[in-house]
Design a protein around this motif. Structure first.
Motif, short mmCIF file in Angstrom:
data_model
loop_
_atom_site.label_atom_id
_atom_site.label_comp_id
_atom_site.label_asym_id
_atom_site.label_seq_id
_atom_site.Cartn_x
_atom_site.Cartn_y
_atom_site.Cartn_z
N LEU A 1 -23.57 -45.95 -25.73
CA LEU A 1 -22.82 -45.74 -26.97
C LEU A 1 -22.28 -44.32 -26.97
N VAL A 2 -20.99 -44.18 -27.29
CA VAL A 2 -20.36 -42.87 -27.29
C VAL A 2 -20.17 -42.41 -28.74
N GLY A 3 -20.46 -41.15 -28.99
CA GLY A 3 -20.34 -40.63 -30.36
C GLY A 3 -19.83 -39.21 -30.39
N ARG A 4 -19.85 -38.63 -31.60
CA ARG A 4 -19.35 -37.26 -31.79
C ARG A 4 -20.43 -36.26 -31.44
N GLY A 5 -20.63 -36.06 -30.17
CA GLY A 5 -21.69 -35.17 -29.71
C GLY A 5 -23.02 -35.87 -29.81
N SER A 6 -24.01 -35.42 -29.02
CA SER A 6 -25.32 -36.07 -29.15
C SER A 6 -25.94 -35.74 -30.50
N GLY B 1 -15.84 -28.60 -27.11
CA GLY B 1 -14.82 -28.67 -28.15
C GLY B 1 -14.36 -30.08 -28.46
N ALA B 2 -14.59 -31.02 -27.55
CA ALA B 2 -14.12 -32.40 -27.77
C ALA B 2 -15.15 -33.24 -28.51
N ARG B 3 -16.41 -32.80 -28.56
CA ARG B 3 -17.49 -33.50 -29.28
C ARG B 3 -17.70 -34.91 -28.73
N ILE B 4 -18.14 -35.01 -27.49
CA ILE B 4 -18.45 -36.32 -26.91
C ILE B 4 -19.92 -36.33 -26.48
N GLY B 5 -20.71 -37.16 -27.13
CA GLY B 5 -22.11 -37.34 -26.78
C GLY B 5 -22.36 -38.80 -26.45
N VAL C 1 -11.16 -38.58 -26.57
CA VAL C 1 -11.37 -39.62 -25.55
C VAL C 1 -10.52 -39.32 -24.32
N ASN C 2 -9.27 -38.90 -24.55
CA ASN C 2 -8.40 -38.56 -23.41
C ASN C 2 -8.97 -37.38 -22.63
N ALA C 3 -9.47 -36.39 -23.33
CA ALA C 3 -10.07 -35.23 -22.66
C ALA C 3 -11.30 -35.65 -21.86
N ALA C 4 -12.09 -36.56 -22.42
CA ALA C 4 -13.30 -37.03 -21.73
C ALA C 4 -12.93 -37.79 -20.46
#
Ligand SMILES: *Cc1c(COP(=O)(O)O)cnc(C)c1O
Length: 357
Positions: free
Chosen positions: A75-80, A219-223, A249-252
């Motif tokens: 599951l992908v979210g806004r940072g862990s 800075g992209a907040r992907i957890g 999502v594009n940055a990730a």
């Protein structure tokens, strides 16, 4: 018994919000979400006029492959940080249930528990043994109302790790009793294997990963949360309908190309080499009382007077993290490993301090 029996009944029984984007089903004429039909100024083909995919398949599958799990376990979210909040709300009944943490450790576990009015039990790391985890005490602290047990490895801010065998032992001991959350935010900097390999055998295990540290994408907040599919489904029920900005999502996706991943590994290697070099250099300075071994991208140092060191370096424009208020870390500062020149500046500033302190 299912691990979901540990979750709050009302969350278990909640019908998830069905967003317009989820119901789109591959249609071409999208008139179901009150979106603007024209892309915004400067859109550059990103289609930011559209609501983003709640869980973009390409991103989820890439992350699952990297961590060695299935897409249903991812599951992908806004940072862990977001998952710490979601797990607390999904499992802890306000005023009744609680969590167990081992301080000094990452502050968000206790913050999220307090927001939810969940009890926080503290089982300190063993200060005299390089802040190693006291597993027996940790398991003894678990009661019938404990819902979440946190293990941060490598631990922030002390840098120590917990071995895979120990994680497996704890997960087994907590079966049907509590969810074990293993926070691996600094996993890439450590030689210890990820607990993700245990997920198939342990439905009460959640592994947290992030693109914020090794992947340089804070800075992209992907957890990422890795867990049994039933836990993933549970968390999705209480997650915001569109948690992931399309730009993030594009940055990730860019940092997960094979070329970018080898660059990441190379930089992680550089940071680890710098960390190990600085550990020796710091330890040799008279101003440094103690420095702990670390498998993360930071070092924790103890001084005679941490406030003075903090203020002196700040006056030179060097910002360290003052962790002196953490239990067991009196007069300690945490130093992130930077670029070589930045590390040289810290080392020079601390060396110059020798006469003052
Ligand atoms: C930095 C950090 C996080 C938060 O990571 P995000 O994905 O940026 O929210 C989680 N846990 C620990 C231990 C951290 O140090």
């Amino acid at each position: 018994m299912s691990v979901l029996d540990l979750a709050r009944a009302e969350i278990r029984n909640l019908a998830p919000y069905s967003s317009a984007r989820m119901e789109a089903n591959g249609g071409k004429v999208l008139l179901n979400a009150n979106e603007n039909p024209w892309p915004p100024h400067g859109d550059d083909g990103q289609h930011l006029n559209r609501y983003p995919d709640p869980q973009p398949v390409e991103l989820v599958e890439k992350l699952a492959a990297i961590y060695g799990v299935t897409a249903a376990q991812t599951l992908v979210g806004r940072g862990s940080d977001e998952f710490i909040d979601l797990l607390t709300r999904a499992f802890c009944r306000a005023g009744k249930d609680g969590i167990v943490i081992s301080p000094p450790t990452f502050g968000m576990y206790a913050v999220c528990a307090r927001i939810q009015n969940a009890r926080v039990r503290e089982v300190p790391l063993r200060a005299e043994q390089d802040f190693s985890l006291d597993i027996d005490a940790l398991l003894k602290a678990v009661t019938t109302t404990t819902r979440l047990v946190y293990v941060c490895t490598p631990n922030n801010p002390t840098g120590g790790v917990v071995g895979l065998k120990e994680i497996e032992y704890i997960a087994t001991a907590l079966k049907d009793r509590a969810v074990l959350i293993v926070d691996e935010a600094y996993g890439e900097f450590s030689s210890e294997a990820s607990a993700a390999s245990l997920l198939a055998q342990h439905d009460n295990l959640v592994v947290l990963r992030t693109l914020s540290k090794a992947f340089a994408l804070a800075g992209a907040r992907i957890g990422v949360a890795l867990a049994a599919p039933e836990i993933i489904d549970l968390l999705r029920r209480i997650m915001a309908p569109y948690p992931l900005p399309a730009t993030s999502v594009n940055a990730a996706l860019k940092v997960l190309s094979s070329e970018a991943i080898s660059e990441m590994h190379q930089r992680v290697g550089l940071l680890c080499a710098e960390r190990d070099r600085l550990l020796v250099a710091f330890a040799a300075l008279p101003v440094v009382k103690k420095v702990w071994p670390s498998e993360a991208n930071f070092l924790c140092l103890q001084f005679a007077d941490a406030q003075l060191v903090y203020r002196t370096l700040l006056a030179q424009g060097i910002v360290l993290r003052n962790v002196s208020h953490y239990p067991g870390l009196a007069d300690c500062l945490r130093i992130s490993i930077g670029r070589s020149l930045e590390n040289q500046r810290v080392l020079a500033a601390l060396s110059a301090l020798t006469e003052v302190v």
